[in-house]
Motif scaffolding. Structure first.
Motif, PDB file in Angstrom:
ATOM      1  N   ASP A 168       0.590  -2.903   9.150  1.00 45.32           N
ATOM      2  CA  ASP A 168       2.045  -2.823   9.349  1.00 45.32           C
ATOM      3  C   ASP A 168       2.583  -4.063  10.047  1.00 45.32           C
ATOM      4  OD1 ASP A 168       2.106  -0.373   8.136  1.00 45.32           O
ATOM      5  OD2 ASP A 168       2.105   0.794  10.001  1.00 45.32           O
ATOM      6  N   ARG A 169       1.781  -4.656  10.929  1.00 46.50           N
ATOM      7  CA  ARG A 169       2.246  -5.823  11.695  1.00 46.50           C
ATOM      8  C   ARG A 169       2.024  -7.139  10.957  1.00 46.50           C
ATOM      9  NH1 ARG A 169       0.452  -4.960  18.050  1.00 46.50           N
ATOM     10  NH2 ARG A 169       1.702  -3.085  18.451  1.00 46.50           N
ATOM     11  N   HIS A 170       0.857  -7.278  10.315  1.00 40.41           N
ATOM     12  CA  HIS A 170       0.464  -8.582   9.785  1.00 40.41           C
ATOM     13  C   HIS A 170       0.213  -8.585   8.273  1.00 40.41           C
ATOM     14  CE1 HIS A 170       0.013  -9.695  13.991  1.00 40.41           C
ATOM     15  NE2 HIS A 170      -0.811  -8.664  14.165  1.00 40.41           N
ATOM     16  N   GLY A 171       0.362  -7.437   7.614  1.00 35.83           N
ATOM     17  CA  GLY A 171       0.165  -7.414   6.169  1.00 35.83           C
ATOM     18  C   GLY A 171      -1.307  -7.399   5.786  1.00 35.83           C
ATOM     19  N   GLU A 179      -7.799   3.760   2.143  1.00 33.68           N
ATOM     20  CA  GLU A 179      -8.775   3.354   3.165  1.00 33.68           C
ATOM     21  C   GLU A 179      -8.061   2.767   4.375  1.00 33.68           C
ATOM     22  OE1 GLU A 179     -11.515  -0.491   3.886  1.00 33.68           O
ATOM     23  OE2 GLU A 179     -11.473   0.250   1.833  1.00 33.68           O
ATOM     24  N   VAL A 180      -7.024   1.969   4.120  1.00 35.61           N
ATOM     25  CA  VAL A 180      -6.314   1.297   5.206  1.00 35.61           C
ATOM     26  C   VAL A 180      -5.354   2.247   5.907  1.00 35.61           C
ATOM     27  CG1 VAL A 180      -4.648  -0.525   5.747  1.00 35.61           C
ATOM     28  CG2 VAL A 180      -6.525  -0.980   4.141  1.00 35.61           C
ATOM     29  N   PHE A 240      -6.911   2.376  -9.870  1.00 30.96           N
ATOM     30  CA  PHE A 240      -7.650   3.341  -9.056  1.00 30.96           C
ATOM     31  C   PHE A 240      -8.267   2.658  -7.836  1.00 30.96           C
ATOM     32  CE2 PHE A 240     -11.592   5.613  -8.008  1.00 30.96           C
ATOM     33  CZ  PHE A 240     -11.091   6.892  -7.797  1.00 30.96           C
ATOM     34  N   SER A 241      -8.816   1.457  -8.038  1.00 32.42           N
ATOM     35  CA  SER A 241      -9.411   0.705  -6.927  1.00 32.42           C
ATOM     36  C   SER A 241      -8.351   0.326  -5.900  1.00 32.42           C
ATOM     37  CB  SER A 241     -10.113  -0.548  -7.460  1.00 32.42           C
ATOM     38  OG  SER A 241     -11.163  -0.220  -8.344  1.00 32.42           O
ATOM     39  N   GLU A 242      -7.165  -0.089  -6.372  1.00 38.70           N
ATOM     40  CA  GLU A 242      -6.089  -0.455  -5.452  1.00 38.70           C
ATOM     41  C   GLU A 242      -5.639   0.755  -4.637  1.00 38.70           C
ATOM     42  OE1 GLU A 242      -3.015  -2.107  -7.828  1.00 38.70           O
ATOM     43  OE2 GLU A 242      -4.167  -3.866  -8.444  1.00 38.70           O
ATOM     44  N   ILE A 243      -5.572   1.917  -5.299  1.00 43.92           N
ATOM     45  CA  ILE A 243      -5.162   3.147  -4.604  1.00 43.92           C
ATOM     46  C   ILE A 243      -6.195   3.526  -3.539  1.00 43.92           C
ATOM     47  CG2 ILE A 243      -4.842   5.639  -4.947  1.00 43.92           C
ATOM     48  CD1 ILE A 243      -3.661   4.864  -7.738  1.00 43.92           C
ATOM     49  N   ALA A 244      -7.477   3.383  -3.890  1.00 33.84           N
ATOM     50  CA  ALA A 244      -8.544   3.692  -2.929  1.00 33.84           C
ATOM     51  C   ALA A 244      -8.464   2.767  -1.717  1.00 33.84           C
ATOM     52  CB  ALA A 244      -9.905   3.579  -3.608  1.00 33.84           C
ATOM     53  N   PHE A 257       0.819  -1.206   0.000  1.00 31.15           N
ATOM     54  CA  PHE A 257       0.000   0.000   0.000  1.00 31.15           C
ATOM     55  C   PHE A 257       0.856   1.260   0.000  1.00 31.15           C
ATOM     56  CE2 PHE A 257      -3.705  -2.400   2.193  1.00 31.15           C
ATOM     57  CZ  PHE A 257      -4.073  -2.934   0.953  1.00 31.15           C
ATOM     58  N   TYR A 258       2.015   1.200   0.651  1.00 33.46           N
ATOM     59  CA  TYR A 258       2.883   2.382   0.680  1.00 33.46           C
ATOM     60  C   TYR A 258       3.457   2.670  -0.711  1.00 33.46           C
ATOM     61  CZ  TYR A 258       2.614   2.125   5.765  1.00 33.46           C
ATOM     62  OH  TYR A 258       2.161   2.109   7.060  1.00 33.46           O
ATOM     63  N   LYS A 259       3.851   1.619  -1.420  1.00 32.87           N
ATOM     64  CA  LYS A 259       4.372   1.805  -2.777  1.00 32.87           C
ATOM     65  C   LYS A 259       3.293   2.285  -3.732  1.00 32.87           C
ATOM     66  CE  LYS A 259       8.254  -1.448  -2.638  1.00 32.87           C
ATOM     67  NZ  LYS A 259       8.857  -2.677  -3.238  1.00 32.87           N
TER      68      LYS A 259
END
Length: 376
Positions: free
Chosen positions: A86-89, A74-75, A66-70, A26-28
Protein backbone atom coordinates in the motif's frame (compact mmCIF):
# COMPACT_ATOMS: atom_id res chain seq x y z
CA UNK A 1 32.29 10.54 -13.84
CA UNK A 2 29.97 12.51 -11.55
CA UNK A 3 27.68 13.20 -14.52
CA UNK A 4 27.55 9.50 -15.37
CA UNK A 5 26.63 8.68 -11.74
CA UNK A 6 23.83 11.26 -11.80
CA UNK A 7 22.52 9.82 -15.05
CA UNK A 8 22.60 6.31 -13.57
CA UNK A 9 20.62 7.44 -10.49
CA UNK A 10 18.03 9.14 -12.69
CA UNK A 11 17.75 6.04 -14.87
CA UNK A 12 17.15 3.87 -11.80
CA UNK A 13 14.49 6.27 -10.56
CA UNK A 14 12.78 6.32 -13.95
CA UNK A 15 12.78 2.52 -14.13
CA UNK A 16 11.30 2.33 -10.64
CA UNK A 17 8.50 4.74 -11.58
CA UNK A 18 7.87 2.86 -14.84
CA UNK A 19 7.68 -0.49 -13.06
CA UNK A 20 5.28 0.94 -10.47
CA UNK A 21 2.97 2.35 -13.15
CA UNK A 22 3.00 -0.87 -15.18
CA UNK A 23 2.57 -3.16 -12.20
CA UNK A 24 -0.74 -4.88 -11.76
CA UNK A 25 -3.18 -3.44 -9.21
CA UNK A 26 -3.71 -6.32 -6.77
CA UNK A 27 -6.99 -4.83 -5.55
CA UNK A 28 -8.38 -4.60 -9.08
CA UNK A 29 -7.24 -8.14 -9.83
CA UNK A 30 -9.43 -9.41 -6.99
CA UNK A 31 -12.21 -6.91 -7.68
CA UNK A 32 -12.17 -5.37 -4.18
CA UNK A 33 -11.68 -1.95 -2.61
CA UNK A 34 -8.53 -0.92 -0.78
CA UNK A 35 -10.54 -0.98 2.47
CA UNK A 36 -11.59 -4.61 2.06
CA UNK A 37 -11.43 -6.84 5.14
CA UNK A 38 -9.45 -10.07 5.26
CA UNK A 39 -12.70 -12.01 4.95
CA UNK A 40 -13.64 -10.05 1.81
CA UNK A 41 -10.13 -10.59 0.38
CA UNK A 42 -10.34 -14.33 1.00
CA UNK A 43 -13.84 -14.59 -0.54
CA UNK A 44 -12.82 -12.61 -3.62
CA UNK A 45 -9.73 -14.79 -4.08
CA UNK A 46 -11.77 -17.98 -3.98
CA UNK A 47 -14.21 -16.66 -6.58
CA UNK A 48 -11.53 -15.35 -8.95
CA UNK A 49 -9.26 -18.40 -8.61
CA UNK A 50 -12.20 -20.67 -9.39
CA UNK A 51 -13.03 -18.59 -12.47
CA UNK A 52 -9.48 -18.65 -13.90
CA UNK A 53 -8.23 -22.03 -12.63
CA UNK A 54 -6.31 -23.66 -15.52
CA UNK A 55 -8.12 -26.97 -14.99
CA UNK A 56 -11.47 -25.29 -15.62
CA UNK A 57 -10.69 -22.30 -17.83
CA UNK A 58 -9.00 -23.30 -21.09
CA UNK A 59 -8.99 -19.79 -22.58
CA UNK A 60 -5.67 -18.31 -23.61
CA UNK A 61 -4.13 -16.30 -20.80
CA UNK A 62 -6.21 -17.93 -18.04
CA UNK A 63 -3.17 -19.59 -16.47
CA UNK A 64 -1.28 -16.28 -16.33
CA UNK A 65 -4.32 -14.58 -14.85
CA UNK A 66 -4.58 -17.32 -12.24
CA UNK A 67 -0.93 -16.77 -11.24
CA UNK A 68 -1.49 -13.01 -10.92
CA UNK A 69 -4.55 -13.61 -8.73
CA UNK A 70 -2.58 -16.01 -6.51
CA UNK A 71 0.21 -13.42 -6.14
CA UNK A 72 -2.33 -10.72 -5.28
CA UNK A 73 -3.86 -12.88 -2.57
CA UNK A 74 -0.44 -13.85 -1.22
CA UNK A 75 0.35 -10.17 -0.66
CA UNK A 76 -3.03 -8.83 0.49
CA UNK A 77 -3.63 -11.70 2.94
CA UNK A 78 -0.34 -10.93 4.71
CA UNK A 79 -0.67 -7.79 6.85
CA UNK A 80 3.03 -6.89 6.66
CA UNK A 81 3.25 -7.34 2.88
CA UNK A 82 -0.07 -5.54 2.40
CA UNK A 83 1.19 -2.51 4.33
CA UNK A 84 4.41 -2.37 2.29
CA UNK A 85 2.44 -2.78 -0.96
CA UNK A 86 0.00 0.00 0.00
CA UNK A 87 2.88 2.39 0.74
CA UNK A 88 5.47 1.52 -1.90
CA UNK A 89 3.70 -0.56 -4.55
CA UNK A 90 4.74 -3.89 -6.02
CA UNK A 91 8.29 -2.79 -6.81
CA UNK A 92 8.88 -1.69 -3.22
CA UNK A 93 7.52 -5.04 -2.03
CA UNK A 94 9.92 -6.91 -4.34
CA UNK A 95 12.87 -4.94 -2.95
CA UNK A 96 11.73 -5.77 0.57
CA UNK A 97 11.56 -9.48 -0.28
CA UNK A 98 14.97 -9.41 -1.94
CA UNK A 99 16.45 -7.95 1.24
CA UNK A 100 15.17 -11.00 3.12
CA UNK A 101 11.86 -9.61 4.25
CA UNK A 102 9.88 -12.57 2.89
CA UNK A 103 8.74 -13.78 -0.49
CA UNK A 104 8.14 -16.94 -2.43
CA UNK A 105 5.15 -18.90 -1.24
CA UNK A 106 3.91 -16.36 1.33
CA UNK A 107 1.25 -16.70 3.99
CA UNK A 108 1.05 -19.39 6.63
CA UNK A 109 3.67 -21.74 5.24
CA UNK A 110 6.32 -19.04 4.81
CA UNK A 111 5.95 -17.95 8.42
CA UNK A 112 7.12 -21.38 9.61
CA UNK A 113 9.72 -21.93 6.92
CA UNK A 114 11.49 -18.88 8.34
CA UNK A 115 12.23 -20.85 11.49
CA UNK A 116 14.27 -23.58 9.72
CA UNK A 117 16.91 -25.27 11.89
CA UNK A 118 19.63 -27.78 11.07
CA UNK A 119 20.59 -29.84 14.18
CA UNK A 120 24.05 -30.52 12.76
CA UNK A 121 24.96 -26.84 12.49
CA UNK A 122 24.94 -26.75 8.66
CA UNK A 123 23.67 -23.74 6.80
CA UNK A 124 19.90 -23.58 6.73
CA UNK A 125 18.59 -23.49 3.18
CA UNK A 126 16.86 -26.65 2.17
CA UNK A 127 13.08 -26.49 2.33
CA UNK A 128 11.37 -28.51 5.03
CA UNK A 129 9.03 -31.23 3.83
CA UNK A 130 5.55 -29.78 3.58
CA UNK A 131 3.16 -30.86 6.32
CA UNK A 132 -0.56 -30.66 5.68
CA UNK A 133 -3.71 -31.38 7.62
CA UNK A 134 -5.90 -34.15 6.15
CA UNK A 135 -7.83 -33.43 2.99
CA UNK A 136 -11.60 -34.02 3.12
CA UNK A 137 -13.74 -35.79 0.50
CA UNK A 138 -17.47 -35.04 0.47
CA UNK A 139 -20.07 -36.55 -1.90
CA UNK A 140 -22.07 -34.11 -4.03
CA UNK A 141 -25.29 -35.62 -5.37
CA UNK A 142 -26.42 -34.01 -8.62
CA UNK A 143 -29.15 -34.85 -11.13
CA UNK A 144 -28.54 -35.80 -14.73
CA UNK A 145 -30.23 -32.55 -15.75
CA UNK A 146 -27.75 -30.54 -13.67
CA UNK A 147 -24.83 -32.38 -15.23
CA UNK A 148 -26.32 -31.65 -18.67
CA UNK A 149 -26.91 -27.93 -18.14
CA UNK A 150 -24.31 -27.13 -15.48
CA UNK A 151 -25.17 -25.53 -12.16
CA UNK A 152 -23.73 -23.88 -9.05
CA UNK A 153 -24.22 -24.58 -5.36
CA UNK A 154 -23.59 -22.12 -2.55
CA UNK A 155 -22.61 -24.05 0.55
CA UNK A 156 -21.21 -23.41 4.00
CA UNK A 157 -18.23 -25.34 5.29
CA UNK A 158 -17.32 -25.41 8.96
CA UNK A 159 -13.63 -25.75 9.79
CA UNK A 160 -11.10 -25.05 12.50
CA UNK A 161 -8.83 -22.03 11.95
CA UNK A 162 -5.94 -20.63 13.93
CA UNK A 163 -6.74 -18.03 16.54
CA UNK A 164 -6.20 -14.42 15.54
CA UNK A 165 -3.07 -14.05 17.74
CA UNK A 166 -1.80 -17.61 17.66
CA UNK A 167 1.77 -16.44 16.96
CA UNK A 168 1.90 -15.06 20.53
CA UNK A 169 1.65 -18.61 21.90
CA UNK A 170 5.01 -19.90 20.69
CA UNK A 171 8.40 -19.99 22.32
CA UNK A 172 11.83 -20.83 20.93
CA UNK A 173 13.01 -24.41 21.39
CA UNK A 174 15.79 -25.60 19.12
CA UNK A 175 14.98 -29.23 19.84
CA UNK A 176 11.81 -28.89 17.74
CA UNK A 177 12.49 -30.05 14.19
CA UNK A 178 8.99 -29.61 12.81
CA UNK A 179 5.33 -30.24 13.69
CA UNK A 180 5.26 -33.01 16.30
CA UNK A 181 9.01 -33.79 15.96
CA UNK A 182 11.49 -33.22 18.76
CA UNK A 183 15.17 -34.15 18.56
CA UNK A 184 16.77 -34.51 21.97
CA UNK A 185 20.50 -34.81 22.60
CA UNK A 186 21.77 -36.99 25.43
CA UNK A 187 25.41 -37.29 26.44
CA UNK A 188 26.09 -41.00 26.96
CA UNK A 189 29.87 -40.68 27.53
CA UNK A 190 32.53 -38.01 27.39
CA UNK A 191 32.67 -36.85 23.77
CA UNK A 192 29.69 -38.99 22.74
CA UNK A 193 26.23 -37.48 22.19
CA UNK A 194 23.17 -39.51 21.26
CA UNK A 195 20.32 -37.88 19.33
CA UNK A 196 16.83 -39.29 19.98
CA UNK A 197 13.84 -38.32 17.90
CA UNK A 198 10.58 -38.12 19.84
CA UNK A 199 6.98 -37.26 19.09
CA UNK A 200 5.96 -34.06 20.84
CA UNK A 201 2.70 -32.30 19.94
CA UNK A 202 4.01 -29.08 21.46
CA UNK A 203 6.50 -28.73 18.58
CA UNK A 204 4.72 -26.76 15.87
CA UNK A 205 7.60 -25.70 13.61
CA UNK A 206 11.40 -25.94 13.36
CA UNK A 207 12.72 -24.19 16.46
CA UNK A 208 9.24 -23.35 17.80
CA UNK A 209 7.20 -24.88 20.64
CA UNK A 210 3.62 -24.15 21.68
CA UNK A 211 3.12 -22.52 25.05
CA UNK A 212 0.81 -24.51 27.27
CA UNK A 213 -2.30 -22.68 28.57
CA UNK A 214 -1.57 -19.58 26.50
CA UNK A 215 -4.18 -16.89 27.21
CA UNK A 216 -3.97 -15.44 23.69
CA UNK A 217 -5.06 -18.73 22.09
CA UNK A 218 -5.92 -21.40 24.68
CA UNK A 219 -7.36 -23.92 22.21
CA UNK A 220 -4.98 -23.24 19.26
CA UNK A 221 -7.95 -23.05 16.87
CA UNK A 222 -11.50 -21.72 16.67
CA UNK A 223 -14.54 -22.57 14.55
CA UNK A 224 -15.13 -20.68 11.32
CA UNK A 225 -17.87 -20.94 8.70
CA UNK A 226 -16.79 -20.19 5.15
CA UNK A 227 -18.94 -19.65 2.07
CA UNK A 228 -18.08 -21.75 -0.99
CA UNK A 229 -19.50 -21.70 -4.49
CA UNK A 230 -19.37 -25.11 -6.16
CA UNK A 231 -19.29 -24.84 -9.95
CA UNK A 232 -20.65 -27.99 -11.62
CA UNK A 233 -19.73 -27.60 -15.28
CA UNK A 234 -21.56 -29.15 -18.24
CA UNK A 235 -20.72 -32.75 -18.97
CA UNK A 236 -19.01 -33.56 -15.68
CA UNK A 237 -18.96 -37.27 -14.93
CA UNK A 238 -19.54 -39.32 -11.80
CA UNK A 239 -16.56 -39.46 -9.39
CA UNK A 240 -14.97 -36.32 -10.82
CA UNK A 241 -13.63 -33.97 -8.14
CA UNK A 242 -14.26 -30.29 -7.57
CA UNK A 243 -11.38 -29.15 -5.37
CA UNK A 244 -11.00 -26.16 -3.09
CA UNK A 245 -7.32 -25.97 -2.25
CA UNK A 246 -6.14 -25.42 1.32
CA UNK A 247 -9.53 -24.82 2.97
CA UNK A 248 -9.76 -27.68 5.48
CA UNK A 249 -8.76 -27.42 9.14
CA UNK A 250 -5.79 -25.26 10.08
CA UNK A 251 -3.20 -26.36 12.61
CA UNK A 252 0.03 -24.74 13.83
CA UNK A 253 2.90 -25.89 11.62
CA UNK A 254 0.65 -27.32 8.91
CA UNK A 255 -0.83 -26.09 5.68
CA UNK A 256 -4.55 -26.83 5.35
CA UNK A 257 -5.52 -29.80 3.21
CA UNK A 258 -7.87 -29.69 0.23
CA UNK A 259 -11.65 -29.98 0.27
CA UNK A 260 -12.86 -32.28 -2.52
CA UNK A 261 -16.47 -32.57 -3.62
CA UNK A 262 -17.00 -35.89 -5.41
CA UNK A 263 -19.70 -35.93 -8.10
CA UNK A 264 -22.38 -38.55 -7.44
CA UNK A 265 -24.98 -38.88 -10.19
CA UNK A 266 -28.56 -39.46 -9.08
CA UNK A 267 -30.53 -42.20 -10.83
CA UNK A 268 -32.76 -40.89 -13.62
CA UNK A 269 -36.25 -42.32 -14.32
CA UNK A 270 -35.87 -42.30 -18.14
CA UNK A 271 -32.24 -42.09 -19.17
CA UNK A 272 -29.08 -43.79 -18.06
CA UNK A 273 -25.63 -42.61 -18.97
CA UNK A 274 -22.35 -44.13 -20.12
CA UNK A 275 -19.66 -41.53 -20.71
CA UNK A 276 -21.03 -38.91 -23.08
CA UNK A 277 -23.81 -41.18 -24.40
CA UNK A 278 -27.37 -41.54 -23.14
CA UNK A 279 -29.55 -44.65 -23.30
CA UNK A 280 -33.33 -44.92 -23.26
CA UNK A 281 -35.87 -47.75 -23.71
CA UNK A 282 -39.22 -47.13 -25.45
CA UNK A 283 -42.07 -49.57 -25.94
CA UNK A 284 -43.98 -49.38 -29.25
CA UNK A 285 -47.04 -51.30 -30.54
CA UNK A 286 -46.62 -53.91 -33.26
CA UNK A 287 -48.37 -51.79 -35.86
CA UNK A 288 -45.79 -48.99 -35.46
CA UNK A 289 -42.96 -51.50 -35.53
CA UNK A 290 -44.24 -52.70 -38.92
CA UNK A 291 -45.37 -49.44 -40.50
CA UNK A 292 -43.03 -46.79 -39.06
CA UNK A 293 -43.75 -43.87 -36.77
CA UNK A 294 -42.56 -40.51 -35.46
CA UNK A 295 -42.20 -39.51 -31.82
CA UNK A 296 -41.20 -36.36 -29.91
CA UNK A 297 -38.65 -36.55 -27.11
CA UNK A 298 -37.19 -33.95 -24.76
CA UNK A 299 -33.51 -33.39 -24.10
CA UNK A 300 -32.42 -33.00 -20.50
CA UNK A 301 -32.62 -29.22 -20.82
CA UNK A 302 -36.28 -29.47 -21.93
CA UNK A 303 -35.72 -28.80 -25.64
CA UNK A 304 -37.92 -31.03 -27.83
CA UNK A 305 -36.74 -32.99 -30.88
CA UNK A 306 -38.33 -35.53 -33.23
CA UNK A 307 -37.28 -39.06 -34.07
CA UNK A 308 -38.77 -40.58 -37.26
CA UNK A 309 -38.58 -44.29 -38.12
CA UNK A 310 -39.63 -45.47 -41.58
CA UNK A 311 -38.22 -49.00 -41.53
CA UNK A 312 -39.51 -52.11 -39.80
CA UNK A 313 -38.29 -52.25 -36.18
CA UNK A 314 -37.48 -55.56 -34.55
CA UNK A 315 -37.95 -56.14 -30.85
CA UNK A 316 -34.91 -54.97 -28.81
CA UNK A 317 -33.50 -53.16 -31.85
CA UNK A 318 -31.24 -50.20 -30.97
CA UNK A 319 -31.39 -46.96 -32.96
CA UNK A 320 -28.65 -44.30 -32.64
CA UNK A 321 -29.64 -40.61 -32.65
CA UNK A 322 -26.46 -38.56 -33.20
CA UNK A 323 -25.74 -35.51 -31.06
CA UNK A 324 -28.57 -35.99 -28.55
CA UNK A 325 -26.46 -37.27 -25.66
CA UNK A 326 -24.54 -35.43 -22.93
CA UNK A 327 -22.34 -32.38 -23.54
CA UNK A 328 -18.76 -33.48 -24.08
CA UNK A 329 -16.41 -32.63 -21.23
CA UNK A 330 -14.13 -30.82 -23.69
CA UNK A 331 -16.98 -28.47 -24.62
CA UNK A 332 -16.96 -29.68 -28.24
CA UNK A 333 -20.32 -31.09 -29.20
CA UNK A 334 -22.47 -33.79 -27.67
CA UNK A 335 -22.51 -37.55 -27.34
CA UNK A 336 -25.23 -39.74 -28.89
CA UNK A 337 -28.59 -41.08 -27.74
CA UNK A 338 -29.24 -44.81 -28.12
CA UNK A 339 -32.89 -45.89 -28.06
CA UNK A 340 -33.83 -49.53 -27.51
CA UNK A 341 -37.30 -50.34 -28.90
CA UNK A 342 -39.36 -53.04 -27.29
CA UNK A 343 -42.24 -54.24 -29.49
CA UNK A 344 -45.53 -54.84 -27.71
CA UNK A 345 -47.24 -57.81 -29.39
CA UNK A 346 -51.04 -58.14 -29.01
CA UNK A 347 -52.28 -60.93 -26.74
CA UNK A 348 -54.71 -62.18 -29.41
CA UNK A 349 -56.10 -61.36 -32.87
CA UNK A 350 -59.57 -61.85 -34.28
CA UNK A 351 -60.06 -63.98 -37.39
CA UNK A 352 -60.68 -60.91 -39.60
CA UNK A 353 -57.45 -59.34 -38.25
CA UNK A 354 -55.49 -62.52 -39.00
CA UNK A 355 -56.94 -62.65 -42.50
CA UNK A 356 -56.04 -59.00 -43.14
CA UNK A 357 -52.47 -59.53 -41.95
CA UNK A 358 -52.06 -62.64 -44.12
CA UNK A 359 -53.45 -60.77 -47.10
CA UNK A 360 -51.05 -57.86 -46.51
CA UNK A 361 -47.92 -59.90 -45.79
CA UNK A 362 -48.51 -63.11 -47.76
CA UNK A 363 -51.14 -62.44 -50.41
CA UNK A 364 -50.28 -65.55 -52.45
CA UNK A 365 -49.84 -67.89 -49.49
CA UNK A 366 -46.27 -68.81 -50.36
CA UNK A 367 -44.78 -68.51 -46.85
CA UNK A 368 -44.98 -71.83 -45.01
CA UNK A 369 -43.48 -72.81 -41.65
CA UNK A 370 -40.57 -75.22 -42.05
CA UNK A 371 -40.45 -77.67 -39.16
CA UNK A 372 -36.90 -78.90 -39.84
CA UNK A 373 -35.64 -81.11 -37.02
CA UNK A 374 -37.74 -79.38 -34.36
CA UNK A 375 -40.03 -81.45 -32.22
CA UNK A 376 -43.41 -80.18 -30.98
Amino acid sequence: MAGFSSFFVLLQAWLLIFATVCAADFYKLLGISRNASQKEIKKAYRQMSLKFHPDKNKEEGAADKFSEIARAYEVLSDEEKKEIYDRHGEEGLKQHEQRGGGGGGGGFDDFFSGFGFDPFGQQRGRRQQENRTPSVDLPLEVTLEELYKGTTYDVQYVRQVLCLRWEMCMKTNQECQGPGIRLRRQQIAPGFVQQVQQHDERCVAPGKMWLKSCAECPNKTETEKIELTIDVTKGMRPNEQITFEEVTDEKPGYKPGDLNFIIKEKEHPEYHRDGDNLYKTIEIPLVQALTGFSLTLNKLDGEAFDVSINDVIESDQVVRVPGKGMPRRSGRGFGDLYITFEVDFPDKLSDPQKAAIKKALDPEGKHKVKAGNSEL
